[in-house]
Scaffold this motif. Structure first.
Motif, mmCIF file in Angstrom:
data_model
loop_
_atom_site.group_PDB
_atom_site.id
_atom_site.type_symbol
_atom_site.label_atom_id
_atom_site.label_comp_id
_atom_site.label_asym_id
_atom_site.label_seq_id
_atom_site.Cartn_x
_atom_site.Cartn_y
_atom_site.Cartn_z
ATOM 1 N N LEU A 1 -7.939 0.092 5.639
ATOM 2 C CA LEU A 1 -7.937 0.494 4.234
ATOM 3 C C LEU A 1 -9.271 0.142 3.566
ATOM 4 N N PHE B 1 0.827 -1.209 0.000
ATOM 5 C CA PHE B 1 0.000 0.000 0.000
ATOM 6 C C PHE B 1 0.858 1.254 0.000
ATOM 7 N N ALA C 1 -3.718 4.157 -2.780
ATOM 8 C CA ALA C 1 -4.572 3.007 -3.060
ATOM 9 C C ALA C 1 -4.378 2.471 -4.472
#
Length: 365
Positions: free
Chosen positions: A335, A299, A307
């Motif tokens: 996330l 990430f 993202a």
């Protein structure tokens, strides 16, 4: 400060975003600090982990280097270098699939994130470069530590830091002290029944990170068919999938990860069932050819959370999965990946969740 040459460079096919750049202050500082050395040895330049081509192309176009050799750990960096070379019309460099410092006299390195990655670069350069070599390692000041000096000092007689500029700094090492490589490193994990081998830049090294452990608990116990360990790292998931009966493709954009996964497969006796490839988002895999994909996506883009990095992998998984095929994904619980998985792959359900990690299963439409 704007520069007509650098202004031509782009990140593509890497993730593009307003907070991500193709050329940073570290690239510019490295080239400036190495300018005098390049002038003396224009045919002895090696670049390492040049993220989008600024170091390699800049050495040729701005400082007259010839026959520059470039090695980048990430496949997407190679592709960005090639795209920027075509865009600018700069030639006079070759890309090395493995790091090879033979005969190098000037080495420019974008500082890697881990000390082990830096140590392996330093060991390779010290062992193979010309004795007169100067190694320049550049990075953002906030990410550079005294430990980096110490790592370089294990392979070089003299190490000093330049003055900082625009929040970047360069470490300069001379006087190589050749020695045996300390990589790959190997560790046994009796609780998992897996031996892990790791080169310096491989994520998590010889450890098995807790995200991978969470995903391991959700892998099928048996599964005839074709499975992909996407972003395979050191190949831990690939070993587990091979033991479950899958024919496994372990794929990663990192050269260090690919070398590590191959060695891990050998040490666990599954090399005949695991094919390891270095690829960017499964570009070389036929659409609709895979039954299962397991993915522990990154990430970070360098030090930036974005993202888009994971979403490129989700798109890749959707492309290669057959209809009804499954993507098993682990990610940090904070996330917001589930909506992207549902949009890009298909119906997504949660298999497990704790405060740190969530594991989901997405079924290809």
């Amino acid at each position: 400060m704007p520069d007509p040459f650098f202004d031509q460079l782009r990140r593509a096919p890497d993730v593009e975003a307003p907070d991500l750049v193709a050329v940073d202050a570290t690239d510019r500082l490295l080239l400036d600090e190495a300018a005098a050395a390049i002038a003396v040895h224009p045919d002895g330049v090696l670049t390492v982990d040049d993220t989008h081509g600024a170091l390699t192309l800049g050495a040729v176009a701005l400082h007259g280097a010839t026959g520059v050799r470039a090695h980048t750990d990430l496949r997407v960096a190679e592709l960005a270098l090639a795209a920027n070379a075509e865009r600018t019309g700069v030639q006079g460099f070759t890309v090395l699939p493995q790091l090879d410092a033979t005969g190098a006299r000037v080495v420019l390195v974008q500082a890697p994130k881990s000390l082990d990655a830096l140590r392996e670069v330093a060991e390779v350069v010290a062992a193979g470069a010309d004795p007169s070599v100067t190694l320049f390692v550049g990075g953002r000041v906030k990410h550079m530590t005294r430990a980096m000096n110490d790592v370089l000092a294990d392979s070089f007689e003299h190490v000093h830091a330049t003055l900082a500029r625009q929040k970047s700094r360069v470490l300069v090492a001379t006087g190589p002290r050749p020695g045996p490589s300390s990589f790959p490193r190997v560790a046994e994990h009796p609780d998992l029944g897996i031996t892990v081998a790791a080169h310096g830049a491989a994520f998590a090294g010889t450890k098995v990170d807790i995200g991978t452990r969470a995903l391991l608990r959700q892998l099928p116990a048996e599964g005839p068919g074709v499975a992909v360990d996407l972003g395979c790292g050191t190949g831990v998931l690939a070993v587990a999938l091979a033991r479950a009966g899958f024919a496994v493709l372990a794929s990663d954009a990192s050269a260090a990860a690919v070398a590590s996964a191959r060695e891990t497969a050998v040490r666990n006796g599954v090399a005949d069932r695991v094919t390891v490839t270095r690829d960017d988002a499964l570009a070389g895999v036929e659409p609709g050819s895979v039954d299962l994909v397991a993915c522990n996506p990154p990430f970070h883009q360098g030090t930036t959370v974005h993202a888009g990095i994971a979403e490129r992998l989700f798109e890749a998984a959707a492309r290669v999965l057959r209809p009804g095929g499954r993507l098993l994904t682990v990610y940090n619980s904070h996330l917001p990946h589930r909506p992207a998985l549902q949009r890009l792959v298909g119906p997504t359900r949660q298999l497990s969740r704790d405060p740190k990690f969530t594991v989901t299963e997405s079924t290809r439409r």
